[in-house]
Design a protein around this motif. Structure first.
Motif, PDB file in Angstrom:
ATOM      1  N   UNK A   1      25.328  55.239 -22.534  1.00  0.00           N
ATOM      2  CA  UNK A   1      25.078  56.425 -21.707  1.00  0.00           C
ATOM      3  C   UNK A   1      26.239  57.411 -21.835  1.00  0.00           C
ATOM      4  N   UNK A   2      27.466  56.900 -21.817  1.00  0.00           N
ATOM      5  CA  UNK A   2      28.644  57.765 -21.957  1.00  0.00           C
ATOM      6  C   UNK A   2      28.629  58.497 -23.294  1.00  0.00           C
ATOM      7  N   UNK A   3      28.285  57.782 -24.369  1.00  0.00           N
ATOM      8  CA  UNK A   3      28.227  58.394 -25.698  1.00  0.00           C
ATOM      9  C   UNK A   3      27.136  59.465 -25.760  1.00  0.00           C
ATOM     10  N   UNK A   4      25.977  59.175 -25.174  1.00  0.00           N
ATOM     11  CA  UNK A   4      24.885  60.145 -25.149  1.00  0.00           C
ATOM     12  C   UNK A   4      25.300  61.408 -24.403  1.00  0.00           C
ATOM     13  N   UNK A   5      25.940  61.234 -23.273  1.00  0.00           N
ATOM     14  CA  UNK A   5      26.392  62.394 -22.493  1.00  0.00           C
ATOM     15  C   UNK A   5      27.359  63.256 -23.304  1.00  0.00           C
ATOM     16  N   UNK A   6      28.252  62.596 -24.023  1.00  0.00           N
ATOM     17  CA  UNK A   6      29.219  63.334 -24.841  1.00  0.00           C
ATOM     18  C   UNK A   6      28.510  64.140 -25.916  1.00  0.00           C
ATOM     19  N   UNK A   7      27.546  63.543 -26.595  1.00  0.00           N
ATOM     20  CA  UNK A   7      26.824  64.234 -27.668  1.00  0.00           C
ATOM     21  C   UNK A   7      25.984  65.390 -27.118  1.00  0.00           C
ATOM     22  N   UNK A   8      25.361  65.184 -25.973  1.00  0.00           N
ATOM     23  CA  UNK A   8      24.582  66.259 -25.363  1.00  0.00           C
ATOM     24  C   UNK A   8      25.490  67.435 -24.996  1.00  0.00           C
ATOM     25  N   UNK A   9      26.643  67.120 -24.426  1.00  0.00           N
ATOM     26  CA  UNK A   9      27.580  68.171 -24.012  1.00  0.00           C
ATOM     27  C   UNK A   9      28.168  68.901 -25.228  1.00  0.00           C
ATOM     28  N   UNK A  10      28.554  68.156 -26.249  1.00  0.00           N
ATOM     29  CA  UNK A  10      29.167  68.762 -27.439  1.00  0.00           C
ATOM     30  C   UNK A  10      28.213  69.687 -28.173  1.00  0.00           C
ATOM     31  N   UNK A  11      26.915  69.409 -28.097  1.00  0.00           N
ATOM     32  CA  UNK A  11      25.931  70.221 -28.812  1.00  0.00           C
ATOM     33  C   UNK A  11      25.196  71.182 -27.881  1.00  0.00           C
ATOM     34  N   UNK A  12      25.806  71.402 -26.692  1.00  0.00           N
ATOM     35  CA  UNK A  12      25.341  72.443 -25.759  1.00  0.00           C
ATOM     36  C   UNK A  12      23.907  72.218 -25.277  1.00  0.00           C
ATOM     37  N   UNK A  13      23.597  70.976 -24.965  1.00  0.00           N
ATOM     38  CA  UNK A  13      22.294  70.690 -24.353  1.00  0.00           C
ATOM     39  C   UNK A  13      22.253  71.298 -22.955  1.00  0.00           C
ATOM     40  N   UNK A  14      21.090  71.815 -22.573  1.00  0.00           N
ATOM     41  CA  UNK A  14      20.979  72.395 -21.233  1.00  0.00           C
ATOM     42  C   UNK A  14      20.350  71.420 -20.240  1.00  0.00           C
ATOM     43  N   UNK A  15      20.377  70.138 -20.595  1.00  0.00           N
ATOM     44  CA  UNK A  15      20.004  69.073 -19.668  1.00  0.00           C
ATOM     45  C   UNK A  15      21.112  68.033 -19.692  1.00  0.00           C
ATOM     46  N   UNK A  16      21.157  67.171 -18.677  1.00  0.00           N
ATOM     47  CA  UNK A  16      22.161  66.112 -18.651  1.00  0.00           C
ATOM     48  C   UNK A  16      21.575  64.846 -18.040  1.00  0.00           C
ATOM     49  N   UNK A  17      22.234  63.742 -18.321  1.00  0.00           N
ATOM     50  CA  UNK A  17      21.812  62.444 -17.793  1.00  0.00           C
ATOM     51  C   UNK A  17      22.538  62.200 -16.486  1.00  0.00           C
ATOM     52  N   UNK A  18      21.767  62.057 -15.415  1.00  0.00           N
ATOM     53  CA  UNK A  18      22.333  61.825 -14.095  1.00  0.00           C
ATOM     54  C   UNK A  18      22.224  60.351 -13.722  1.00  0.00           C
ATOM     55  N   UNK A  19      23.235  59.850 -13.049  1.00  0.00           N
ATOM     56  CA  UNK A  19      23.225  58.469 -12.568  1.00  0.00           C
ATOM     57  C   UNK A  19      22.708  58.413 -11.140  1.00  0.00           C
ATOM     58  N   UNK A  20      21.803  57.509 -10.888  1.00  0.00           N
ATOM     59  CA  UNK A  20      21.371  57.196  -9.523  1.00  0.00           C
ATOM     60  C   UNK A  20      22.006  55.850  -9.199  1.00  0.00           C
ATOM     61  N   UNK A  21      23.047  55.889  -8.414  1.00  0.00           N
ATOM     62  CA  UNK A  21      23.892  54.710  -8.213  1.00  0.00           C
ATOM     63  C   UNK A  21      23.081  53.495  -7.762  1.00  0.00           C
ATOM     64  N   UNK A  22      23.282  52.395  -8.473  1.00  0.00           N
ATOM     65  CA  UNK A  22      22.625  51.144  -8.128  1.00  0.00           C
ATOM     66  C   UNK A  22      21.179  51.047  -8.579  1.00  0.00           C
ATOM     67  N   UNK A  23      20.668  52.126  -9.212  1.00  0.00           N
ATOM     68  CA  UNK A  23      19.254  52.124  -9.616  1.00  0.00           C
ATOM     69  C   UNK A  23      19.091  52.336 -11.108  1.00  0.00           C
ATOM     70  N   UNK A  24      19.549  53.503 -11.601  1.00  0.00           N
ATOM     71  CA  UNK A  24      19.366  53.807 -13.017  1.00  0.00           C
ATOM     72  C   UNK A  24      19.743  55.239 -13.338  1.00  0.00           C
ATOM     73  N   UNK A  25      18.946  55.900 -14.167  1.00  0.00           N
ATOM     74  CA  UNK A  25      19.294  57.229 -14.662  1.00  0.00           C
ATOM     75  C   UNK A  25      18.050  58.114 -14.719  1.00  0.00           C
ATOM     76  N   UNK A  26      18.309  59.430 -14.760  1.00  0.00           N
ATOM     77  CA  UNK A  26      17.217  60.359 -15.001  1.00  0.00           C
ATOM     78  C   UNK A  26      17.755  61.612 -15.684  1.00  0.00           C
ATOM     79  N   UNK A  27      16.855  62.301 -16.380  1.00  0.00           N
ATOM     80  CA  UNK A  27      17.212  63.544 -17.066  1.00  0.00           C
ATOM     81  C   UNK A  27      17.067  64.709 -16.094  1.00  0.00           C
ATOM     82  N   UNK A  28      18.063  65.560 -16.051  1.00  0.00           N
ATOM     83  CA  UNK A  28      18.009  66.738 -15.162  1.00  0.00           C
ATOM     84  C   UNK A  28      18.409  67.993 -15.931  1.00  0.00           C
TER      85      UNK A  28
END
Length: 220
Positions: A193-220
């Motif tokens: 997840x950390x690597x994906x976030x870095x790649x999305x940020x470096x390539x100027x993605x206009x969405x990000x991966x959000x953490x829902x603590x204790x549950x999982x993740x979602x795209x926002x």
């Protein structure tokens, strides 16, 4: 987890449809008329729609027609007491993907739903914002740029994009990406997840991966 909307004014049949959807590991939201359906549809688009033809305010065929003006890909199944060949032909010609008559068997309904969802997800290019995945080419792009992802990063991102708008649990990620029901140490998932976030940020993605603590993740 796929989201299915169903429009059915008969409470007993609606209950059966709801239980069938939930038993298949899917999420179902039911509506008794077209107005309530469209209010929800404009807020969040489902992965599939089940429509009765005879409703109290509008015909299910009218709903079918309106949805098809906006979306040509979403699977739509008619579930109706109208059993003539012409009723089926009209619905299919208007853009329905399937037509099932009442009374119906739960196992057959489950099978048809799963088949339509598989085809829908297999054929689809998944996207959110300027991020998209072409699963046939096994390719991720951000804007106009192709992005290199490891196989696991690709599978995680595809799963999140498939289910955008919904939380994807860690259990679901391990089951579908690592093909195991055992979570155990989650550090490996955290690193991907950390690597994906870095790649999305470096390539100027206009969405990000959000953490829902204790549950999982979602795209926002």
């Amino acid at each position: 987890m796929a989201l299915i909307y169903y429009v059915e004014d008969d409470q007993a049949i609606g209950y059966i449809i709801e239980k069938t959807i939930n038993h298949g590991g899917l999420i179902g939201k039911g509506f008794k008329n077209g107005s309530d359906f469209f209010a929800a549809y404009h807020q969040e688009k489902p992965d599939m729609i089940l429509l009765d033809v005879m409703l109290p305010d509008v015909s299910g065929l009218d709903i079918l027609q309106e949805v098809r003006k906006r979306d040509q890909e979403i699977p739509i199944m008619m579930i109706s007491a109208l059993q003539s060949e012409m009723d089926k032909v009209v619905a299919l010609d208007m853009g329905a993907d399937d037509y099932m008559t009442k009374p119906f068997g739960v196992l057959e309904l489950t099978s048809r739903i799963q088949a339509k969802l598989r085809k829908h997800f297999d054929d689809k290019i998944f996207g959110r914002g300027n991020v998209s995945i072409d699963d046939k080419k096994h390719l991720c792009t951000i804007g106009e740029q192709d992005i290199y992802l490891t196989n696991k990063e690709y599978d995680i991102l595809k799963l999140l994009l498939k289910h955008h708008g919904n939380i994807v649990s860690k259990e679901m990620i391990f089951k579908q990406v690592w093909e195991t029901d055992f979570i155990g140490e989650t550090r490996t998932l955290d690193m991907h997840i950390k690597s994906l976030r870095t790649k999305l940020r470096e390539h100027h993605a206009n969405v990000e991966i959000k953490t829902v603590r204790g549950v999982g993740y979602h795209i926002e």
